[in-house]
Scaffold this motif. Structure first.
Motif, PDB file in Angstrom:
ATOM      1  N   LYS A  18       9.478 -44.674  -7.483  1.00  0.00           N
ATOM      2  CA  LYS A  18      10.216 -44.013  -8.566  1.00  0.00           C
ATOM      3  C   LYS A  18      11.065 -45.012  -9.349  1.00  0.00           C
ATOM      4  CE  LYS A  18      12.955 -39.860  -9.432  1.00  0.00           C
ATOM      5  NZ  LYS A  18      13.652 -38.699  -8.805  1.00  0.00           N
ATOM      6  N   HIS A  57       9.040 -46.023 -12.470  1.00  0.00           N
ATOM      7  CA  HIS A  57       8.396 -45.004 -13.302  1.00  0.00           C
ATOM      8  C   HIS A  57       8.458 -45.317 -14.788  1.00  0.00           C
ATOM      9  CE1 HIS A  57       8.036 -41.267 -10.463  1.00  0.00           C
ATOM     10  NE2 HIS A  57       7.414 -42.326 -10.005  1.00  0.00           N
ATOM     11  N   ARG A  97       1.863 -43.521 -14.223  1.00  0.00           N
ATOM     12  CA  ARG A  97       2.609 -43.423 -12.970  1.00  0.00           C
ATOM     13  C   ARG A  97       1.699 -42.958 -11.835  1.00  0.00           C
ATOM     14  NH1 ARG A  97       6.543 -41.793 -16.755  1.00  0.00           N
ATOM     15  NH2 ARG A  97       6.052 -39.574 -16.562  1.00  0.00           N
TER      16      ARG A  97
END
Length: 410
Positions: free
Chosen positions: A18, A21, A30
């Motif tokens: 994350k 991202h 992603r």
């Protein structure tokens, strides 16, 4: 890492992924980056696009396009990666290390490929070569940046079609490995994501006095390995600007020259025999698989020789093996202060072993050299994700060690 290990670690991997991202194009980017990262961590013998796609349930063509053609921000990923490494391993006396590694290739279509020397292969052969930067501290070490070295022949007019086929951007110009290393170091220094005081590398980087000067001007300390035939002065070179008596036409000399009292510069290797036994100090660098890795070290103050002229004062550090019959002696030059201890200098200079360990682990566990991509962008995208996978493994290793578990990597 086994599939069961990875399954248990998926929540941590999701949190790690994350962080990156924002550097991928839309949700599809992603998605593909997540799948590819998982594939690089799986125990697959050959981690190329087809094998990874089969294991993670992705269309091979989509994964190939994601690597070779999708314009996601790999440089942004590297900056965030360095921030992660700084949080994980950072220390004020951290060491930045430079080395290159080869990737054997067949054919002439891969960006930058050609017959060139590869230390990995131990010979000149058809391959790509990448210049890498790693970071090491008392907390661990890992790779933190990369550049594809493209031989000068690729920039000749006759190679224009090759450059187009490999999709090498038109603004990319030839750069030596030293220039690539300075580029990476400058970027890391300006970003401030990695705390470091030392810069190290093998003789291919240490012999370049312009690189040593670059580090010195940056306000950092280097401890580079140099070759045994490196010349230094052990006494004041006594160079002076010539004094011209009387009147004379033309410009007066401004540059210092050797004088009658100037000593001759000597090879580093010639100084070993003159060091008294009492000046050698036994230092344990690290615990190895077969016990402590100990060497004898000595050092002396010298004047460096830059382009045939006197350079700055420095330390010449010498390392000799304790193994019976092993006569290899290593030499290092360092601009560290006179007050720095020999123990710390030896530790910093010999951290260059850690990048070799990282290459081995990245190739064995994170698929660093498993790619089958020909485009310039594809190389950077794969290598970047492989480095992220390696950093995740390092984080897991530290976590397992803290819990008293036996890790799978060293």
């Amino acid at each position: 890492m086994t599939e069961n290990d990875l399954r248990d670690l998926m929540p941590q991997l999701e949190i790690f992924h994350k962080r990156f991202h924002s550097f991928f194009c839309r949700s599809e980017g992603r998605q593909w980056s997540r799948k590819y990262l998982i594939g690089l961590l799986l125990p697959i013998e050959r981690k190329n696009v087809e094998n990874i796609a089969e294991e993670v349930g992705a269309p091979p063509r989509k994964l190939q396009e994601f690597l070779s053609d999708s314009p996601w921000d790999d440089e942004g990923c590297i900056e965030e990666h360095q921030r992660f490494v700084g949080e994980l391993l950072g220390a004020p006396n951290g060491v930045v290390i430079f080395d290159d590694t080869g990737f054997p290739k067949k054919g002439d279509k891969s960006a930058g490929v050609g017959r060139q020397y590869s230390g990995t292969m131990g010979k000149t052969d058809n391959c790509q070569v990448g210049a890498f930067m790693s970071y090491a501290s008392a907390h661990g070490h890992t790779l933190v940046d990369r550049r594809l070295y493209i031989m000068s022949q690729w920039f000749e007019d006759a190679a224009e079609e090759k450059r187009k086929r490999a999709a090498i951007p038109s603004d990319i110009k030839f750069k030596t490995k030293i220039e690539l290393a300075m580029e990476m170091l400058d970027k890391a220094h300006k970003s401030g994501n990695l705390l470091f005081q030392w810069v190290s590398g093998d003789g291919a980087y240490g012999d370049a006095h312009e690189f040593r000067k670059f580090v010195k001007d940056m306000g950092k300390w280097y401890c580079f390995e140099v070759h045994c035939d490196t010349h230094v002065w052990t006494d004041d070179p006594a160079w002076e600007v010539p004094v011209v008596p009387g009147k004379r036409r033309g410009r007066r000399p401004k540059l210092p020259k050797p004088t009658e009292k100037s000593p001759t510069a000597v090879m580093a290797s010639s100084l070993v025999a003159s060091i008294p036994g009492s000046q050698w100090q036994r230092i344990c660098l690290r615990e190895g698989d077969k016990g402590p890795r100990e060497f004898d070290f000595a050092r002396l103050r010298v004047i460096e020789k830059w382009n045939g002229k006197p350079g700055p004062a420095a330390w010449l550090m010498i390392r000799r093996s304790l193994v019976t019959g092993e006569k290899e002696i290593k030499f290092y030059l360092s601009n560290a202060p006179e007050t720095i201890s020999l123990d710390e200098m030896a530790w910093a200079g010999c951290q260059r072993w850690s990048i070799e360990v990282d290459f081995k682990l990245a190739k064995g566990e994170a698929g660093l050299d498993h790619y089958e991509l020909t485009k310039y962008r594809g190389w950077y995208h794969h290598i970047t994700l492989s480095m992220l996978a390696l950093a995740f493994l390092k984080a897991v290793q530290r976590q397992w060690k803290k819990k008293g578990c036996i890790g799978y990597c060293t």
